[in-house]
Design a protein around this motif. Structure first.
Motif, PDB file in Angstrom:
ATOM      1  N   ILE A  30     -55.336  -8.654 -39.565  1.00 44.48           N
ATOM      2  CA  ILE A  30     -54.193  -8.804 -40.466  1.00 44.48           C
ATOM      3  C   ILE A  30     -53.017  -9.294 -39.629  1.00 44.48           C
ATOM      4  CG2 ILE A  30     -52.617  -7.632 -42.065  1.00 44.48           C
ATOM      5  CD1 ILE A  30     -54.803  -5.555 -42.527  1.00 44.48           C
ATOM      6  N   LEU A  31     -52.260 -10.249 -40.152  1.00 44.33           N
ATOM      7  CA  LEU A  31     -51.084 -10.776 -39.476  1.00 44.33           C
ATOM      8  C   LEU A  31     -49.845 -10.433 -40.293  1.00 44.33           C
ATOM      9  CD1 LEU A  31     -49.755 -12.483 -37.237  1.00 44.33           C
ATOM     10  CD2 LEU A  31     -50.178 -14.502 -38.658  1.00 44.33           C
ATOM     11  N   VAL A  32     -48.852  -9.834 -39.602  1.00 44.44           N
ATOM     12  CA  VAL A  32     -47.578  -9.487 -40.248  1.00 44.44           C
ATOM     13  C   VAL A  32     -46.482 -10.307 -39.583  1.00 44.44           C
ATOM     14  CG1 VAL A  32     -45.937  -7.657 -40.762  1.00 44.44           C
ATOM     15  CG2 VAL A  32     -48.391  -7.156 -40.750  1.00 44.44           C
ATOM     16  N   ILE A  33     -45.748 -11.078 -40.371  1.00 43.84           N
ATOM     17  CA  ILE A  33     -44.635 -11.888 -39.881  1.00 43.84           C
ATOM     18  C   ILE A  33     -43.350 -11.291 -40.436  1.00 43.84           C
ATOM     19  CG2 ILE A  33     -43.567 -14.170 -39.873  1.00 43.84           C
ATOM     20  CD1 ILE A  33     -46.327 -15.385 -40.092  1.00 43.84           C
ATOM     21  N   LYS A  34     -42.399 -10.968 -39.554  1.00 39.84           N
ATOM     22  CA  LYS A  34     -41.155 -10.295 -39.950  1.00 39.84           C
ATOM     23  C   LYS A  34     -39.958 -11.180 -39.599  1.00 39.84           C
ATOM     24  CE  LYS A  34     -42.338  -7.373 -36.954  1.00 39.84           C
ATOM     25  NZ  LYS A  34     -42.253  -6.287 -35.962  1.00 39.84           N
TER      26      LYS A  34
ATOM     27  N   GLN B 283     -34.912 -20.272 -39.799  1.00 39.54           N
ATOM     28  CA  GLN B 283     -35.107 -21.723 -39.798  1.00 39.54           C
ATOM     29  C   GLN B 283     -35.962 -22.174 -38.629  1.00 39.54           C
ATOM     30  OE1 GLN B 283     -31.106 -23.190 -39.862  1.00 39.54           O
ATOM     31  NE2 GLN B 283     -30.887 -22.972 -42.090  1.00 39.54           N
ATOM     32  N   GLN B 284     -35.817 -21.519 -37.478  1.00 33.96           N
ATOM     33  CA  GLN B 284     -36.672 -21.860 -36.348  1.00 33.96           C
ATOM     34  C   GLN B 284     -38.142 -21.549 -36.643  1.00 33.96           C
ATOM     35  OE1 GLN B 284     -35.025 -19.705 -33.064  1.00 33.96           O
ATOM     36  NE2 GLN B 284     -33.296 -21.121 -32.755  1.00 33.96           N
ATOM     37  N   VAL B 285     -38.365 -20.415 -37.307  1.00 30.56           N
ATOM     38  CA  VAL B 285     -39.745 -20.045 -37.665  1.00 30.56           C
ATOM     39  C   VAL B 285     -40.308 -21.025 -38.686  1.00 30.56           C
ATOM     40  CG1 VAL B 285     -41.179 -18.276 -38.745  1.00 30.56           C
ATOM     41  CG2 VAL B 285     -39.383 -17.627 -37.132  1.00 30.56           C
ATOM     42  N   ARG B 286     -39.515 -21.351 -39.686  1.00 30.46           N
ATOM     43  CA  ARG B 286     -39.990 -22.225 -40.758  1.00 30.46           C
ATOM     44  C   ARG B 286     -40.253 -23.646 -40.264  1.00 30.46           C
ATOM     45  NH1 ARG B 286     -35.674 -23.399 -45.253  1.00 30.46           N
ATOM     46  NH2 ARG B 286     -34.821 -24.461 -43.408  1.00 30.46           N
ATOM     47  N   ASN B 287     -39.373 -24.169 -39.437  1.00 34.87           N
ATOM     48  CA  ASN B 287     -39.485 -25.566 -39.031  1.00 34.87           C
ATOM     49  C   ASN B 287     -40.323 -25.758 -37.764  1.00 34.87           C
ATOM     50  OD1 ASN B 287     -37.736 -26.132 -41.169  1.00 34.87           O
ATOM     51  ND2 ASN B 287     -35.922 -25.948 -39.864  1.00 34.87           N
ATOM     52  N   GLY B 288     -40.369 -24.756 -36.894  1.00 36.75           N
ATOM     53  CA  GLY B 288     -41.038 -24.944 -35.618  1.00 36.75           C
ATOM     54  C   GLY B 288     -42.371 -24.251 -35.472  1.00 36.75           C
ATOM     55  N   TYR B 289     -42.456 -22.980 -35.894  1.00 34.54           N
ATOM     56  CA  TYR B 289     -43.644 -22.184 -35.604  1.00 34.54           C
ATOM     57  C   TYR B 289     -44.608 -22.104 -36.793  1.00 34.54           C
ATOM     58  CZ  TYR B 289     -40.654 -20.792 -31.730  1.00 34.54           C
ATOM     59  OH  TYR B 289     -39.844 -20.810 -30.639  1.00 34.54           O
ATOM     60  N   ALA B 290     -44.102 -22.114 -38.006  1.00 34.49           N
ATOM     61  CA  ALA B 290     -44.983 -22.039 -39.177  1.00 34.49           C
ATOM     62  C   ALA B 290     -45.935 -23.233 -39.267  1.00 34.49           C
ATOM     63  CB  ALA B 290     -44.153 -21.918 -40.458  1.00 34.49           C
TER      64      ALA B 290
ATOM     65  N   ALA C 160     -48.316  -8.418 -35.144  1.00 40.10           N
ATOM     66  CA  ALA C 160     -47.004  -8.589 -35.767  1.00 40.10           C
ATOM     67  C   ALA C 160     -46.197  -9.574 -34.940  1.00 40.10           C
ATOM     68  CB  ALA C 160     -46.284  -7.247 -35.862  1.00 40.10           C
ATOM     69  N   LEU C 161     -45.595 -10.555 -35.608  1.00 36.26           N
ATOM     70  CA  LEU C 161     -44.759 -11.559 -34.968  1.00 36.26           C
ATOM     71  C   LEU C 161     -43.372 -11.525 -35.588  1.00 36.26           C
ATOM     72  CD1 LEU C 161     -47.213 -14.616 -34.799  1.00 36.26           C
ATOM     73  CD2 LEU C 161     -46.694 -12.997 -32.976  1.00 36.26           C
ATOM     74  N   GLY C 162     -42.345 -11.713 -34.739  1.00 37.85           N
ATOM     75  CA  GLY C 162     -40.983 -11.749 -35.239  1.00 37.85           C
ATOM     76  C   GLY C 162     -40.300 -10.405 -35.165  1.00 37.85           C
ATOM     77  N   SER C 163     -38.997 -10.423 -35.421  1.00 40.93           N
ATOM     78  CA  SER C 163     -38.177  -9.217 -35.327  1.00 40.93           C
ATOM     79  C   SER C 163     -37.495  -8.960 -36.656  1.00 40.93           C
ATOM     80  CB  SER C 163     -37.135  -9.366 -34.215  1.00 40.93           C
ATOM     81  OG  SER C 163     -36.263  -8.265 -34.187  1.00 40.93           O
TER      82      SER C 163
ATOM     83  N   LEU D  22     -45.759 -11.592 -45.191  1.00 37.70           N
ATOM     84  CA  LEU D  22     -44.439 -12.059 -44.775  1.00 37.70           C
ATOM     85  C   LEU D  22     -43.402 -11.071 -45.302  1.00 37.70           C
ATOM     86  CD1 LEU D  22     -42.762 -14.324 -43.433  1.00 37.70           C
ATOM     87  CD2 LEU D  22     -42.627 -15.411 -45.677  1.00 37.70           C
ATOM     88  N   VAL D  23     -42.664 -10.431 -44.378  1.00 36.35           N
ATOM     89  CA  VAL D  23     -41.742  -9.354 -44.743  1.00 36.35           C
ATOM     90  C   VAL D  23     -40.323  -9.777 -44.385  1.00 36.35           C
ATOM     91  CG1 VAL D  23     -41.205  -6.914 -44.481  1.00 36.35           C
ATOM     92  CG2 VAL D  23     -43.572  -7.695 -44.239  1.00 36.35           C
ATOM     93  N   ALA D  24     -39.443  -9.742 -45.372  1.00 33.74           N
ATOM     94  CA  ALA D  24     -38.013  -9.984 -45.173  1.00 33.74           C
ATOM     95  C   ALA D  24     -37.301  -8.637 -45.191  1.00 33.74           C
ATOM     96  CB  ALA D  24     -37.469 -10.894 -46.262  1.00 33.74           C
ATOM     97  N   VAL D  25     -36.651  -8.271 -44.087  1.00 35.13           N
ATOM     98  CA  VAL D  25     -36.024  -6.962 -43.937  1.00 35.13           C
ATOM     99  C   VAL D  25     -34.506  -7.138 -43.948  1.00 35.13           C
ATOM    100  CG1 VAL D  25     -35.828  -4.912 -42.491  1.00 35.13           C
ATOM    101  CG2 VAL D  25     -37.989  -6.166 -42.583  1.00 35.13           C
ATOM    102  N   GLY D  26     -33.827  -6.296 -44.744  1.00 33.35           N
ATOM    103  CA  GLY D  26     -32.371  -6.330 -44.810  1.00 33.35           C
ATOM    104  C   GLY D  26     -31.887  -6.628 -46.209  1.00 33.35           C
ATOM    105  N   ALA D  27     -30.598  -6.380 -46.425  1.00 31.93           N
ATOM    106  CA  ALA D  27     -29.981  -6.581 -47.737  1.00 31.93           C
ATOM    107  C   ALA D  27     -28.907  -7.638 -47.626  1.00 31.93           C
ATOM    108  CB  ALA D  27     -29.390  -5.266 -48.249  1.00 31.93           C
ATOM    109  N   ARG D  28     -28.793  -8.463 -48.653  1.00 31.64           N
ATOM    110  CA  ARG D  28     -27.750  -9.484 -48.708  1.00 31.64           C
ATOM    111  C   ARG D  28     -26.493  -8.873 -49.295  1.00 31.64           C
ATOM    112  NH1 ARG D  28     -32.432 -11.498 -50.743  1.00 31.64           N
ATOM    113  NH2 ARG D  28     -33.523 -13.039 -49.453  1.00 31.64           N
TER     114      ARG D  28
END
Length: 619
Positions: A97-101, A111-118, A7-10, A134-140
């Motif tokens: 299995i790779l989980v990106i959060k 944006q750092q993940v999308r432009n730099g690490y992806a 798992a990568l990311g917070s 790819l998991v997006a956590v939280g509510a807008r």
């Protein structure tokens, strides 16, 4: 068996910055994967064989599906990819299995993940084939309804990651995209858990296939059936490249004996060259109207049809006054014919008439070569453009379709003479075959067939007669033979028809047609299933005899291999005994299945029977 999940990311806003401590057990228990695994998870490095421990990753293990060990390595800080990329890559290589959060409310980190690490991860993931979630956590704050322009919602747009950007990142990584408004048991267990379990099951199936077969009762001395090798490949049939353009070029250069059109200069009256009306009429509608006008004999005065459609006075060609001369005498005692004299009024066409005729005879499709030849001769780009437009006017029916690709493709190569096939248009010879009347054109036959060139050019009866009888060939077969001479293609309807055309091609020494028929015979036989081969009335052995008799060497060798590859079918047929000793030895040497395999199969079946008899009847 075990499954390694990285798992990568917070999933928390802000994540872990450089120099900060990694999450402790209290923070870990509120994370995504810990919430899914439940209370059975144990924190600490795993002790599995071959497992790689990295202190930068928080490691914990659990069990799923009863006896499957799940090893999770969680790294909330993306900065580790910059500081220690080598160790991170080693951990990723072990991942099943790779989980990106990421947190929906932390747009800067996304944006750092999308432009730099992806971009750094994308090629590795495609190479390894690791499934990614790819998991997006939280509510807008404003996730539903039309966009609002109030300052609160506008600030939410700038700080939250929209759904479209997360979906696009998942497409770039080849990942499965999930959005979890919160980390409760409904979203984690039902949505995230179902996707993760699907990939874990697929991973277990893949690993089960790679494991050695440990079936019950698999012993070293267990009987194994003999291995059957694949049949040998059938030898290819080689066909020569088409010589249609070269044959028609030869007709223009050396076929003056059969020419019936003469070109003269409109200024000096000098003879410019000879051509054949059948070829010109087949290629150009303008020549057809000029030479075959409905009132050609009633109007001996000059007449022009190649005019510009806008009513301009310019004309290219016209017939000479009294241009049609019947009963033109021929040399060497050949039959008389009709000569048409054409006047070339255009000076550019008069200068480049030979290049234009060469272009027409070669199929009227090599426009680039024609332009190069005209540029080399005229040395004037404007004059070349004008002459190219006039040549297109000669070959097109109307001005609107002169320079379109479809109009050029309509005159492609061998298809230029398709209108002359079996047509009385300018026909100067008639073949009588089994009562059928087949019109033809000596010029085309002489250019395409050496035997007919000798027949119509030498001191033979066919050179002086308009009607030529053909014996020993059916009308359908000879018509297929003529079709090849005119169109450079042949499509027999059956194996027997292909063999008949092959015999005719060998009689007239047209090698390429003979090889095309060989290809047709092979294609028809190879498309038959085994049941049809065993019940068909076609004798492959007799086809072999005819191929050898008519010098079809490639087909002869192919049929020997075909009989050998289908030995069990043909060896039981009566005509198999008609093979010579040499042929039978070759078939026996190439036969499939081989004698050695059949003997091994027989021994294997006997051992199986003995083994069954020796077993306990009660068991």
């Amino acid at each position: 068996m075990s499954i390694h999940i990285v798992a990568l990311g917070s999933e928390c806003p802000g994540g872990v910055g450089p120099g900060e401590e990694l999450m402790g057990q209290g923070q870990l228990q509120g994370g995504l994967l810990w919430s899914y695994l439940g209370h059975g998870a144990l924190v600490g490095p795993c002790d599995l064989e071959g497992s790689l421990h990295n202190p930068a990753f928080m490691e914990y293990t659990s069990r799923v599906f009863g006896d499957v060990t799940v090893v999770v390595r969680d790294c909330p800080s993306w900065d580790l990819l910059d500081s220690d990329w080598a160790s991170v890559r080693k951990v990723l290589e072990q991942a099943d299995i790779l989980v990106i959060k990421y947190a929906v409310t932390d747009k800067l980190a996304f944006q750092q993940v999308r432009n730099g690490y992806a971009p750094r991860l994308r090629p590795l993931l495609r190479h390894w084939g690791v499934p990614v979630i790819l998991v997006a956590v939280g509510a807008r704050l404003n996730d539903e309804g039309p966009p609002c322009t109030c300052p609160l919602c506008a600030s939410d747009w700038s700080s939250c990651v929209p759904h479209s950007e997360g979906l696009q990142l998942s497409r770039d990584l080849g990942a499965t995209y999930l959005e979890l408004p919160s980390l409760n048991h409904v979203f984690v267990g039902r949505y995230f858990g179902s996707v993760l379990e699907y990939f874990m099951i697929q991973c277990l199936k893949h690993k089960a296939k790679e494991r050695p077969d440990k079936r019950r009762g698999n012993k070293v001395n267990e009987l194994r059936p003999p291995h059957l090798e694949q049949p040998a490949r059938l030898p290819p049939i080689r066909v020569e490249e088409s010589s249609f353009s070269q044959d028609m070029q030869w007709l223009l250069e050396r076929g003056m004996q059969f020419a019936d059109v003469a070109f003269y200069s409109g200024d000096s009256g000098k003879e410019l060259g000879w051509a054949h009306a059948a070829v010109l009429c087949a290629v150009s509608p303008y020549f057809r109207q000029l030479l075959l006008g409905p009132k050609a004999r009633e109007r001996p005065q000059s007449r022009c049809v190649c005019r510009e459609r806008d009513g301009g006075p310019h004309s290219l060609l016209s017939t000479w006054d009294g241009s049609i001369i019947d009963d033109l005498p021929r040399s060497d005692g050949h039959m008389t014919g009709r000569l048409t004299r054409l006047v070339v009024k255009d000076p550019l066409l008069c200068m480049c008439l030979w290049e234009t005729l060469m272009f027409i005879y070669r199929g009227a499709w090599e426009w680039e070569h024609l332009q190069e030849a005209l540029e080399e001769k005229l040395k004037n780009s404007l004059a070349v453009a004008q002459l190219m437009e006039r040549i297109r006017s000669l070959l097109s029916r109307d001005r609107s379709s002169r320079d379109t690709p479809s109009a050029r493709a309509a005159q492609l190569g061998p298809q230029t003479l398709v209108n002359l096939f079996n047509s009385p248009l300018y026909s100067d010879v008639i073949f009588m075959v089994q009562g059928s009347v087949l019109p033809a054109h000596r010029a085309v036959l002489v250019a395409r067939c050496d035997v007919m060139a000798a027949m119509f050019s030498g001191k033979y009866a066919e050179a002086r007669s308009r009607v030529v009888p053909i014996h020993g060939v059916s009308s359908d077969t000879f018509l297929s033979f003529l079709e090849y001479l005119y169109t450079d293609s042949c499509c027999p309807a059956s194996v027997l028809q292909a063999m008949a055309v092959l015999v005719c091609a060998e009689m007239y020494q047209v090698k390429r047609l003979q090889h095309l028929c060989e290809v047709c015979v092979c294609a028809y036989l190879q498309s038959m299933p085994s049941r049809e081969l065993s019940s068909t009335g076609i004798s492959v052995v007799r086809l072999l005899r005819r191929a050898k008799c008519h010098n079809a060497e490639q087909l002869y060798i192919w049929l020997l291999h075909f009989i050998a590859n289908n030995y069990l079918i043909f060896s039981h047929k009566p005509d198999f005994l008609e093979l010579s000793e040499e042929e039978r030895e070759q078939v026996e040497r190439l036969r499939w299945p081989s004698r050695g395999y059949l003997q091994e199969l027989s021994e294997y079946q006997q051992r199986r029977r003995k083994l069954r008899k020796s077993r306990c009847l009660v068991m």
